[in-house]
Design an enzyme around this catalytic site. Structure first.
Site, mmCIF file in Angstrom:
data_model
loop_
_atom_site.group_PDB
_atom_site.id
_atom_site.type_symbol
_atom_site.label_atom_id
_atom_site.label_comp_id
_atom_site.label_asym_id
_atom_site.label_seq_id
_atom_site.Cartn_x
_atom_site.Cartn_y
_atom_site.Cartn_z
ATOM 1 N N ASP A 291 1.254 -1.414 0.075
ATOM 2 C CA ASP A 291 0.462 -0.003 -0.040
ATOM 3 C C ASP A 291 1.432 0.789 -0.089
ATOM 4 O OD1 ASP A 291 -2.746 0.680 0.155
ATOM 5 O OD2 ASP A 291 -1.819 2.424 1.724
ATOM 6 N N GLU B 289 2.442 5.292 -0.415
ATOM 7 C CA GLU B 289 1.941 6.342 0.130
ATOM 8 C C GLU B 289 2.623 7.781 -0.829
ATOM 9 O OE1 GLU B 289 -0.086 7.375 2.418
ATOM 10 O OE2 GLU B 289 0.117 5.013 2.501
ATOM 11 N N ASP C 146 -2.883 1.500 -6.200
ATOM 12 C CA ASP C 146 -1.730 1.008 -6.435
ATOM 13 C C ASP C 146 -0.364 0.768 -7.405
ATOM 14 O OD1 ASP C 146 -0.988 1.397 -3.294
ATOM 15 O OD2 ASP C 146 -3.000 0.409 -3.708
ATOM 16 N N HIS D 35 -2.822 6.111 7.120
ATOM 17 C CA HIS D 35 -2.106 7.006 6.226
ATOM 18 C C HIS D 35 -0.520 6.040 6.134
ATOM 19 C CE1 HIS D 35 -5.999 8.066 4.149
ATOM 20 N NE2 HIS D 35 -6.248 8.258 5.789
ATOM 21 N N ASP E 230 -1.329 0.693 6.874
ATOM 22 C CA ASP E 230 -2.700 0.709 5.904
ATOM 23 C C ASP E 230 -2.222 -1.369 5.598
ATOM 24 O OD1 ASP E 230 -3.331 2.667 6.332
ATOM 25 O OD2 ASP E 230 -2.904 3.050 5.126
#
Length: 339
Positions: free
Chosen positions: A124, A126, A224, A283, A288
């Site tokens: 996941d 960022e 993603d 986040h 996550d």
């Protein structure tokens, strides 16, 4: 990255649709008891893969009983079988139905309980962002986490996390810092995406993924891989890595398995419907990913067959049919530079 994913255009094929309304409960009907006596106790000698086999009639009849059970009756029956009792009613029904189906089929022929893959790599990302996510803004990956889930032990076996230095927008917005918790100092000291990707690949090789052990990537949604990784590879002037061309979109898997509509497949809502709370900082890419792995574990425990359902082809997002041959991801290799 939930905030960015929720602002994407609505163009997801093959999403789960809302379930039909449950049948009304007949007056005076008693519920909560599931046994061979209730389902006529028939024993069958037919091929277990033949849906005309009487065992499937037994299963269908039991599903009818389960559909008419109250939430408390469902929890009581699950506790009797020493199964997880947390979750919303639809989740509890699916869990009990799947357990009973397995028990009936195992009476006929042992079921192979092995997962599709030995490991699942949950990712996941960022990425850089601005408030409102203006369409012209180019998102760059700033955190690359991987959570390694052992599908046989149903445990998180290892994790990887590194931050990434952005190139196009090296200065993070205040909104991005507040949302992700990633500070300017952290990305200033980080390595480039190309080097971090090399580190990820070496980490995966050390764990013999794609050689000794089969594995698949897993994400919370399509973005993603199809958006963040695809864009980042172009920014970094490298080809898209082959090990990430196919993956499990857990939102699709969750919606199809539990028969819930698309608007109930956000990360926090999936956790809530399974009776779990978010653990960690929202986040944070690593946190996550850990929470997504917890959802995957619960789905595997409930009998879901997590398998690849999306892929990248010629730079485009494609759906993978559940009837397609089962393939694990290849051994990870560093992609070549673009010409």
């Amino acid at each position: 990255m939930e905030e960015q994913k929720e602002n994407r255009p609505h163009a997801a094929p093959n999403e789960a649709s809302a379930p039909p309304a449950a049948a009304a409960r007949p007056p005076g009907k008693q519920h909560g008891r599931i046994s061979d006596q209730e389902t006529n106790g028939k024993k069958s000698t037919a091929n277990p893969n033949d849906f005309s086999d009487p065992v499937y009639k037994e299963i269908a009849m039991t599903n009818g009983y389960i559909n008419r059970m109250t939430r408390e009756e469902l929890r009581s029956k699950l506790a009797e079988f020493k199964l997880e009792t947390r979750g919303v009613k639809d989740v509890l029904k699916k869990r009990l139905k799947n357990y009973y189906k397995k028990q009936k089929l195992m009476q006929k022929e042992p079921i192979n309980r092995d997962s599709c893959y030995d490991y699942i790599c949950v990712v996941d990302f960022e990425a850089t962002c601005e408030e409102g996510n203006p369409p012209e803004f180019v998102h760059e990956i700033i955190e690359f986490p991987v959570v390694l889930l052992n599908t046989h032990t149903l445990e998180i076996e290892d994790t990887f996390q590194q931050y990434v230095k952005p190139e196009i927008n090296p200065k993070l917005s205040d909104f991005c810092i507040s949302l992700t918790g990633i500070t300017q100092d952290v990305v200033d000291k980080a390595e480039t995406f190309t080097q971090v990707l090399q580190n990820v690949i070496e980490w995966m090789r050390q764990r013999e993924l794609g050689t000794k052990y089969s594995y698949s990537m897993l994400t919370d949604g399509s973005w993603d891989m199809s958006k963040f990784l695809n864009t980042q590879c172009r920014i970094s002037r490298i080809k898209y890595p082959s090990f990430a061309k196919r993956w499990i979109n857990i939102r699709k898997s969750y919606g199809n398995f539990y028969k819930v509509p698309r608007n109930q497949t956000k990360l926090t809502m999936m956790l809530e419907n399974l009776g779990m709370n978010y653990d960690g900082r929202p986040h944070s890419g690593l946190d996550d990913s850990k929470n997504i792995a917890r959802i995957a574990i619960r789905m595997l425990q409930d009998g879901c067959e997590l398998r690849v359902n999306e892929r990248m082809h010629a730079g485009q997002l494609m759906t993978v049919s559940s009837l397609a041959p089962l393939e694990g991801a290849p051994a990870p290799q560093m992609p070549r530079y673009r010409n």
